[in-house]
Design an enzyme around this catalytic site. Structure first.
Site, short mmCIF file in Angstrom:
data_model
loop_
_atom_site.label_atom_id
_atom_site.label_comp_id
_atom_site.label_asym_id
_atom_site.label_seq_id
_atom_site.Cartn_x
_atom_site.Cartn_y
_atom_site.Cartn_z
N ALA A 174 0.91 -1.30 -0.15
CA ALA A 174 0.11 0.15 -0.02
C ALA A 174 0.84 1.17 0.09
CB ALA A 174 -0.83 0.12 1.15
N ARG A 175 1.95 1.35 0.67
CA ARG A 175 2.68 2.35 1.25
C ARG A 175 3.57 2.81 -0.20
NH1 ARG A 175 6.35 -0.11 5.83
NH2 ARG A 175 7.53 -1.73 4.36
N GLU A 176 3.63 2.00 -1.14
CA GLU A 176 4.64 2.23 -2.06
C GLU A 176 3.86 2.89 -3.29
OE1 GLU A 176 5.98 -2.04 -2.88
OE2 GLU A 176 6.62 -1.79 -0.82
N ARG A 232 1.59 -1.15 4.84
CA ARG A 232 2.00 -1.92 3.72
C ARG A 232 1.21 -3.05 3.28
NH1 ARG A 232 7.12 -4.76 2.11
NH2 ARG A 232 6.78 -7.07 2.10
N ASN A 248 2.23 -10.00 -0.73
CA ASN A 248 3.72 -10.53 -1.31
C ASN A 248 4.19 -11.82 -0.71
OD1 ASN A 248 5.07 -10.86 -3.96
ND2 ASN A 248 6.44 -9.29 -3.10
N HIS A 300 7.21 -2.45 -7.36
CA HIS A 300 7.33 -1.98 -5.96
C HIS A 300 8.30 -0.76 -5.88
CE1 HIS A 300 5.85 -5.62 -3.87
NE2 HIS A 300 5.71 -6.15 -5.12
N TYR A 302 11.28 0.52 -2.67
CA TYR A 302 12.20 1.28 -3.55
C TYR A 302 13.43 0.61 -3.27
CZ TYR A 302 13.67 2.14 1.46
OH TYR A 302 14.20 2.10 2.70
N TYR A 353 17.06 -9.97 -0.08
CA TYR A 353 16.75 -10.63 0.83
C TYR A 353 16.10 -12.02 0.70
CZ TYR A 353 12.85 -7.45 1.21
OH TYR A 353 11.84 -6.76 1.11
N GLU A 374 11.85 -2.74 -8.09
CA GLU A 374 11.98 -1.82 -7.08
C GLU A 374 12.48 -0.64 -7.53
OE1 GLU A 374 10.85 -2.51 -3.95
OE2 GLU A 374 11.08 -4.69 -3.71
O1 0X9 Z 1 9.83 -7.96 0.41
C1 0X9 Z 1 9.02 -7.72 -0.71
O2 0X9 Z 1 7.91 -7.98 -1.09
C2 0X9 Z 1 9.50 -6.98 -1.91
N1 0X9 Z 1 10.34 -5.65 -1.39
S1 0X9 Z 1 9.57 -4.58 -0.67
O3 0X9 Z 1 10.47 -3.59 -0.31
N2 0X9 Z 1 8.73 -3.63 -1.90
O4 0X9 Z 1 8.50 -5.09 0.03
C3 0X9 Z 1 10.72 -7.90 -2.52
C4 0X9 Z 1 10.11 -8.94 -3.10
C5 0X9 Z 1 11.00 -9.78 -3.92
N3 0X9 Z 1 10.76 -11.25 -4.00
C6 0X9 Z 1 10.69 -11.70 -5.08
N4 0X9 Z 1 10.50 -11.27 -6.43
N5 0X9 Z 1 10.57 -13.19 -5.01
ZN ZN Z 2 6.77 -3.86 -1.86
#
Ligand code: 0X9
Ligand code: ZN
Length: 754
Positions: A174-176, A232, A248, A300, A302, A353, A374
């Site tokens: 949401a915050r993005e 979020r 996500n 997404h 950032y 991560y 991102e």
């Molecule tokens: O954590 C997340 O969901 C994403 N980053 S965020 O800062 N926008 O929340 C990254 C998700 C990446 N993972 C995959 N694409 N598998």
């Molecule tokens: Zn995100």
């Protein structure tokens, strides 16, 4: 806190319209960079944090949200920290003020400000109404709280049943906010470009389609406007006093694996089961319903990252996908960089991560090439989720180009890529051009790839097969023409589908033939007499030196010269932290030796060109963007003329090409100067310079002056006749492989033109 405030309103005004009507405030809340050095400190930091603001957490630096009363606890726990943002509320207020101001402007347009859910929906419907032949609007389902989730399909009129589809969505989180503005910008621009007859948009939308869901998480998004700006998740009532599922983490590929939380209060709460949330159900059903979808981008913010699978394992996807992801993501980053110079890093998702149950891995598991973008900014210090509204357009522009590049890759029968040889071709020698032809929706008909060219003044095109180097690589040989002549050329190839693919899409590439005279060429591997220091320099650290740079977040880890080691850099050693050897307390100046940069007097035409490669960083650390790096030139060592004032934080090697005459009249003792300056004590300034050349590009002789004596006269005419009669291919002026009347008349034209 909220209930207390509401009670106060009840008592004073006699009514309370709802406990959630007041936005949550974060007065004096901090964003703090902690640097735990062991597990105990890490656990303490995580316990004290109100939430994570960085992309990772572990031993070493990361960022957390801390309420004002808990700052002392960090101190007591012995965790090293610095405060990056002193007052989160002030940041939110500033964003709201900038956004409100942008909306209030007369003639304010949709992309001047962030837009509410209702505004986004209305605008999308209006676009579909404005471009009914190109765009269809569809409600594809409802969110938990019953808000519509909607989609658009964009493609040119005609039978679209076999057109590959590139799908995008914004706002799983949401915050993005910039994810929504960006996908809206892409919808808007694709439609308007097509409508305006932009050849690429017309070509691509005739071959492929976009499917775009701007707001996957409408409930969360509305909540970020009305109540908690940094929310979020969606707004699931989890039953234990906590709200929200991280959409996500709710997808069914390795749902519940590492990097997703089972704790309902967590920002990465996975939900009660895979697809427990209506929002992920609606989006997954929409994607699966259309087998034409071949690529997908989950947008997404950032971090300026282009993430490809996997998120849940360090394994690479199987070949050929892995190589494809790595090379194509690099291309996407290059395309973005070409728009505004902003660098995005392509990498496997898990390098950010570990995550499980994500959309990016789900699309890939369903045979769709899946990315997670991102977007801007790069860091928390750059504003994190709060990006000023004046960045909506530049961000939209750069991501639009990446998406069009993706559309080209997935929409075309064949993809032709050409490495342009530069603005000018070398006179008198064959100029090879690298061409790559990739089988996409179809395959290349063997032997059909050609370069088609026409030399200036010639009457007809010449077609020559490309030289096949194997592996989809080819070489186009452009003929060696005399200095001063010109050529137009293009590439064509047949796809097995029957389509004839052209590069470029329309028109042709024009290039002139020139000679080059190198006047100065310095890769900094040897000492060619650069001078460090100038009157007025006061910097106490980060002084220019010719050395091998050591990588920091602000400084290159390598010089620019391929195979080289050294460059000039402001304090080469990395030191113990980012601020160790950057420029501090004023300027440090680097000046080239005097160079004769004049065009030689006996050249018919020519100009002096300067090329250099520079690195500049001033957006890392506490007080970003306070400084700049002037690049200057002088012919008397006294008066310095500005070549450019570098403020762009590429944090990468950037090549600059300069016509010296645009700066000053080239002289016998021309000097180039780089001034790295730190006027704000808090900020990090790092700069580097490498691979500097000065050369003359032009022609010593006219193309009709075959005897090369500086005159076009009867001798030249007889020289041409001699060659022509002798069957000398240097008389094949139209480069079609035969000596005939065409060449004779071409020479007459050149001769008359002088
Ligand atoms: O954590 C997340 O969901 C994403 N980053 S965020 O800062 N926008 O929340 C990254 C998700 C990446 N993972 C995959 N694409 N598998
Ligand atoms: Zn995100």
């Amino acid at each position: 806190m909220r209930i207390a405030r509401c009670l106060a309103i009840v008592l004073s005004a006699g009514l309370c319209t709802g406990a959630w009507s007041e936005p949550e405030r974060f007065d004096d809340h901090k964003v703090v960079r902690v640097t735990p050095t062991n597990v105990r400190e890490l656990q303490a930091a995580l316990a004290i944090a109100d939430g994570l603001w960085s992309e990772r957490a572990g031993i070493g630096p990361f960022e957390i949200h801390v309420s004002p009363d808990k700052l002392a606890d960090l101190h007591d726990a012995g965790v090293a920290f610095i405060v990056l943002i002193d007052d989160i509320q002030a940041l939110i207020d500033a964003e709201r003020a900038a956004n409100d101001a942008a909306r209030m402007q007369r003639d304010s347009s949709f992309f001047d400000a962030y837009r509410t859910y209702d505004e986004i929906r209305l605008y999308t419907e209006q676009l579909a109404a404005e471009f009914p032949d190109l765009c269809t609007f569809e409600v594809i389902g409802q969110s938990l709280q019953g808000r519509d989730i909607f989609a658009v399909t964009i493609t040119a009129p005609g039978d679209a049943s076999a057109r590959p589809v590139v799908a995008l969505n914004g706002c799983q989180h949401a915050r993005e906010w910039a994810s929504l503005s960006t996908v809206m910008y892409i919808i808007d621009t694709a439609l308007r470009d097509y409508d305006a007859g932009d050849p690429r948009a017309v070509h691509l939308l005739g071959k492929m389609a976009f499917r775009i869901v701007p707001v996957v998480n409408p409930d969360g998004y509305v909540f970020t406007w009305d109540t908690t700006r940094l929310w979020r998740k969606n707004r699931r009532v989890n039953g234990n006093g906590t709200f929200g599922v991280d959409l996500n983490r709710n997808w069914d590929v390795v749902w519940g694996g590492p990097g997703a939380s089972s704790n309902p209060g967590s920002d990465t709460y996975r939900g009660t089961g895979p697809f427990s949330e209506p929002e992920t159900q609606v989006l997954s059903a929409d994607i699966l319903a259309d087998p034409r979808i071949v690529a997908h981008v989950d947008v997404h913010t950032y971090g300026q990252l282009i993430l490809h699978p996997y998120g849940y394992t360090t394994d690479d996807p199987p070949e050929p996908d892995n190589t494809f992801f790595r090379t194509f993501s690099r291309e996407l980053a290059d395309v973005i960089r070409d728009v505004h110079g902003v660098s995005y890093t392509p990498q496997p998702s898990i390098d950010l991560y570990i995550t499980s149950g994500t959309l990016g891995d789900w699309t890939y598991a369903n045979d769709i090439k899946g990315w997670t973008f991102e977007l801007r900014p790069a860091t928390q210090a750059g504003g994190g989720f709060i990006l000023p509204p004046d960045q909506i357009r530049p961000l939209g522009q750069e991501v639009y180009q990446a998406i069009m590049h993706m559309a080209d890759r997935f929409g075309s029968d064949l993809v032709v890529r050409v490495t342009l040889p530069g603005d000018v071709l070398e006179a008198d020698v064959v100029n090879p051009v690298e061409v790559e032809i990739i089988n996409a929706a179809s395959t290349l008909v063997p032997g059909s790839a050609q370069v088609i060219y026409r030399t200036n003044l010639a009457m007809a095109d010449v077609a020559r097969p490309l030289v096949d180097l194997g592996d989809g690589r080819f070489r186009a040989d452009l003929p060696g023409l005399a200095c001063g002549r010109a050529i137009t050329w293009r590439i064509e190839a047949d796809a097995a589908s029957g389509e004839r693919v052209r590069w470029p899409l329309t028109g042709a590439i024009e290039a002139g033939y020139r000679e080059t005279l190198v006047l100065f060429d310095d890769d900094m591997e040897t000492d060619q007499g650069w001078i460090v220091g100038a009157p007025g320099d006061t910097a106490t650290s980060g002084i220019w030196e010719r050395a091998q740079p050591q990588a920091t977040p602000a400084q290159p880890g390598q010089n620019h010269t391929p195979g080289g080691l050294l460059c000039y850099v402001t304090g080469a050693a990395a030191g113990s932290q980012i601020g160790s050897n950057d420029v501090d307390n004023g300027a440090t100046t680097l000046t080239s030796p005097p160079i004769d940069a004049r065009v030689p007097a006996d050249w018919l035409i020519g100009e002096s060109l300067l090329t250099y490669h520079r690195w500049y960083s001033n957006d890392r650390g506490n007080a970003p963007n306070q400084d700049s790096m002037p690049v200057l030139m002088s012919t008397d060592g006294d008066t310095w003329h500005m070549v450019e004032l570098v403020t762009e934080n590429a944090n990468a090697w950037v090549r600059r090409d300069v016509r010296i005459a645009d700066v000053l009249e080239p002289g016998a003792a021309t000097q180039l100067r780089f001034v790295a300056r730190d006027d704000d004590p808090g900020s990090i300034v790092e700069a580097a310079v490498d691979d500097v050349t000065i050369r003359v590009v032009g022609c010593r002789f006219s193309p009709a002056d075959l005897t090369r004596d500086g005159q076009v006269d009867a001798e030249d005419f007889f020289e041409f006749l001699d060659r022509f009669v002798a069957g000398d291919l240097s008389a094949d002026l139209n480069a079609d492989g035969v000596l005939d009347a065409g060449d004779f008349f071409l020479y007459l034209d050149l001769f008359v033109a002088g």
